[in-house]
Design an enzyme around this catalytic site. Structure first.
Site, PDB file in Angstrom:
ATOM      1  N   SER A 147       0.829  -1.211   0.000  1.00 33.10           N
ATOM      2  CA  SER A 147       0.000   0.000   0.000  1.00 33.10           C
ATOM      3  C   SER A 147       0.865   1.265   0.000  1.00 33.10           C
ATOM      4  CB  SER A 147      -0.929   0.046   1.216  1.00 33.10           C
ATOM      5  OG  SER A 147      -1.486  -1.213   1.480  1.00 33.10           O
ATOM      6  N   LYS A 190      -4.947  -4.151   0.893  1.00 31.84           N
ATOM      7  CA  LYS A 190      -5.738  -3.833  -0.296  1.00 31.84           C
ATOM      8  C   LYS A 190      -6.845  -2.838   0.037  1.00 31.84           C
ATOM      9  CE  LYS A 190      -3.548  -6.280  -3.390  1.00 31.84           C
ATOM     10  NZ  LYS A 190      -2.565  -5.589  -4.256  1.00 31.84           N
TER      11      LYS A 190
HETATM   12  P1  NAI Z   1       3.626 -10.984  -9.894  1.00 33.33           P
HETATM   13  O1  NAI Z   1       4.463 -11.929  -9.127  1.00 33.33           O
HETATM   14  O2  NAI Z   1       3.708 -11.025 -11.377  1.00 33.33           O
HETATM   15  O3  NAI Z   1       3.894  -9.476  -9.471  1.00 33.33           O
HETATM   16  C1  NAI Z   1       4.271  -9.065  -8.197  1.00 33.33           C
HETATM   17  C2  NAI Z   1       5.604  -8.360  -8.361  1.00 33.33           C
HETATM   18  O4  NAI Z   1       5.901  -7.582  -7.204  1.00 33.33           O
HETATM   19  C3  NAI Z   1       6.769  -9.308  -8.573  1.00 33.33           C
HETATM   20  O5  NAI Z   1       7.411  -8.985  -9.788  1.00 33.33           O
HETATM   21  C4  NAI Z   1       7.680  -9.008  -7.391  1.00 33.33           C
HETATM   22  O6  NAI Z   1       9.037  -9.118  -7.737  1.00 33.33           O
HETATM   23  C5  NAI Z   1       7.298  -7.577  -7.098  1.00 33.33           C
HETATM   24  N1  NAI Z   1       7.665  -7.080  -5.772  1.00 33.33           N
HETATM   25  C6  NAI Z   1       7.421  -7.648  -4.572  1.00 33.33           C
HETATM   26  N2  NAI Z   1       7.919  -6.874  -3.589  1.00 33.33           N
HETATM   27  C7  NAI Z   1       8.487  -5.794  -4.189  1.00 33.33           C
HETATM   28  C8  NAI Z   1       9.177  -4.643  -3.711  1.00 33.33           C
HETATM   29  N3  NAI Z   1       9.404  -4.444  -2.404  1.00 33.33           N
HETATM   30  N4  NAI Z   1       9.619  -3.727  -4.605  1.00 33.33           N
HETATM   31  C9  NAI Z   1       9.405  -3.913  -5.920  1.00 33.33           C
HETATM   32  N5  NAI Z   1       8.764  -4.969  -6.434  1.00 33.33           N
HETATM   33  C10 NAI Z   1       8.312  -5.906  -5.566  1.00 33.33           C
HETATM   34  O7  NAI Z   1       2.140 -11.265  -9.384  1.00 33.33           O
HETATM   35  P2  NAI Z   1       0.727 -10.585  -9.726  1.00 33.33           P
HETATM   36  O8  NAI Z   1      -0.263 -11.514  -9.102  1.00 33.33           O
HETATM   37  O9  NAI Z   1       0.596 -10.264 -11.139  1.00 33.33           O
HETATM   38  O10 NAI Z   1       0.721  -9.255  -8.858  1.00 33.33           O
HETATM   39  C11 NAI Z   1       0.599  -7.957  -9.381  1.00 33.33           C
HETATM   40  C12 NAI Z   1      -0.477  -7.197  -8.630  1.00 33.33           C
HETATM   41  O11 NAI Z   1      -1.748  -7.789  -8.920  1.00 33.33           O
HETATM   42  C13 NAI Z   1      -0.319  -7.230  -7.108  1.00 33.33           C
HETATM   43  O12 NAI Z   1      -0.674  -5.980  -6.561  1.00 33.33           O
HETATM   44  C14 NAI Z   1      -1.357  -8.266  -6.711  1.00 33.33           C
HETATM   45  O13 NAI Z   1      -1.797  -8.124  -5.374  1.00 33.33           O
HETATM   46  C15 NAI Z   1      -2.445  -7.944  -7.707  1.00 33.33           C
HETATM   47  N6  NAI Z   1      -3.501  -8.942  -7.845  1.00 33.33           N
HETATM   48  C16 NAI Z   1      -3.205 -10.240  -8.187  1.00 33.33           C
HETATM   49  C17 NAI Z   1      -4.201 -11.183  -8.304  1.00 33.33           C
HETATM   50  C18 NAI Z   1      -3.878 -12.600  -8.688  1.00 33.33           C
HETATM   51  O14 NAI Z   1      -4.751 -13.488  -8.548  1.00 33.33           O
HETATM   52  N7  NAI Z   1      -2.709 -12.891  -9.181  1.00 33.33           N
HETATM   53  C19 NAI Z   1      -5.630 -10.836  -8.057  1.00 33.33           C
HETATM   54  C20 NAI Z   1      -5.843  -9.442  -7.769  1.00 33.33           C
HETATM   55  C21 NAI Z   1      -4.812  -8.548  -7.642  1.00 33.33           C
END
Ligand code: NAI
Length: 286
Positions: A147, A190
């Site tokens: 957040s 969230k």
């Molecule tokens: P993802 O694994 O592709 O993306 C998450 C990214 O955040 C990764 O690349 C990770 O390296 C990066 N990350 C984590 N901590 C970090 C930090 N301190 N600084 C910079 N980068 C950091 O996974 P996804 O699921 O595509 O996630 C992207 C967004 O979508 C997130 O906000 C997630 O909560 C949201 N989301 C995902 C859903 C799902 O079912 N996959 C559903 C609804 C929302």
């Protein structure tokens, strides 16, 4: 000239960030990426070796170009905030200027301005623990990474976002409905992100004519989601119970982001936009 986008939170070709990059690139935007420092090496190597080439293909047959990849850790705002053990950690020591403030400065130096800022990152170290068993440290870490990281990005990038620009983050319906298994304070994080979307829409709109929206996305088997452990169940639940009984494609979230970032959405700000096959509207599973 075409628009320029900075997308924070891409480390492979499976997540929402990658899909958003593709939709923006297909619409003609120049793509800059912020990649989590510990994941930078493997992401850049895979990119260079062509491992993502199949998924770089755009609708017109060309390959998405990523103009530059910046190392980023969005839990640190400036170098003074980085503790010694992180500074000297060998995965971090190999890169430099990866705090939010420094990345914004580097982008400014390299490109001057951007038009689109995307926050597609989250982290909750205790996500697999129920909220009632979450430690203070775990809760605050979830809110910091998931957040406040958006506030920090907006704060540091806003001065270089052109008027008329747009920002987008990704949220999940667990903020407003009970989703057992989405623990560790991630549901709280969230909820904060969605509330902040409204307040920041006001502030960024009045001050900079920049729009702030968030996409509430349905379940996707990304790397982050697989780490939570219940993603297959959520995908199946959605397939069975959502109004639209079809797979949810990351591209559908990407296309919504491209719409929200475009002049087609020039009056939309402060909104939580559902891209979930309608699952959020159901009261009971049938
Ligand atoms: P993802 O694994 O592709 O993306 C998450 C990214 O955040 C990764 O690349 C990770 O390296 C990066 N990350 C984590 N901590 C970090 C930090 N301190 N600084 C910079 N980068 C950091 O996974 P996804 O699921 O595509 O996630 C992207 C967004 O979508 C997130 O906000 C997630 O909560 C949201 N989301 C995902 C859903 C799902 O079912 N996959 C559903 C609804 C929302």
């Amino acid at each position: 000239r075409g628009k320029r986008a900075f997308i924070a939170g891409i480390a492979d070709d499976n997540g929402y960030g990658w899909a958003i990059a593709k939709s923006l690139a297909a619409a003609g935007a120049e793509i800059l990426v912020g990649t989590w420092v510990p994941a930078l090496n493997i992401f850049e190597t895979s990119l260079r070796r062509g491992k993502f080439d199949d998924s770089r293909v755009l609708p017109d047959g060309s390959l998405m170009e990523i103009t530059k990849v910046y190392p980023l850790d969005a839990v640190f705002d400036s170098p003074e905030d980085v503790p010694e053990d992180v500074k000297t950690n060998k995965r971090y020591a190999g890169s430099s200027k990866w705090t939010v403030k420094e990345v914004a400065e580097c982008v400014k130096q390299d490109f001057g301005t951007i038009d689109i800022l995307v926050h597609s990152l989250a982290n909750g170290p205790e996500v697999s623990k129920p909220l009632s068993e979450t430690s203070r440290k775990g809760y605050l870490a979830a809110v910091s990474a998931s957040s406040y990281s958006f506030i920090s990005l907006l704060r540091h990038f806003l001065p270089i976002i052109n008027p008329g620009g747009a920002t987008i983050s990704l949220t999940y319906v667990a903020s407003e409905r009970i989703i057992p298994g989405y623990g560790g304070g991630m549901s709280s994080a969230k909820a904060a992100l969605e509330s902040d979307t409204r307040v920041l829409a006001f502030e960024a709109g009045r001050k900079h004519k920049v729009r702030v929206n968030t996409i509430s996305a349905g379940p996707l088997g990304s790397r982050a989601a697989k780490a939570i452990g219940f993603i297959d169940m959520m995908i199946n639940y959605s397939l069975e119970n959502a109004p639209l009984q079809k797979e949810l494609y990351a591209e559908e979230v990407g296309n919504t982001a491209a719409f929200l970032a475009s002049p087609l959405a020039s009056a939309i700000t402060g909104a939580t936009v559902y891209v979930d096959n309608g699952l959020n509207a159901m009261g009971v599973g049938v």
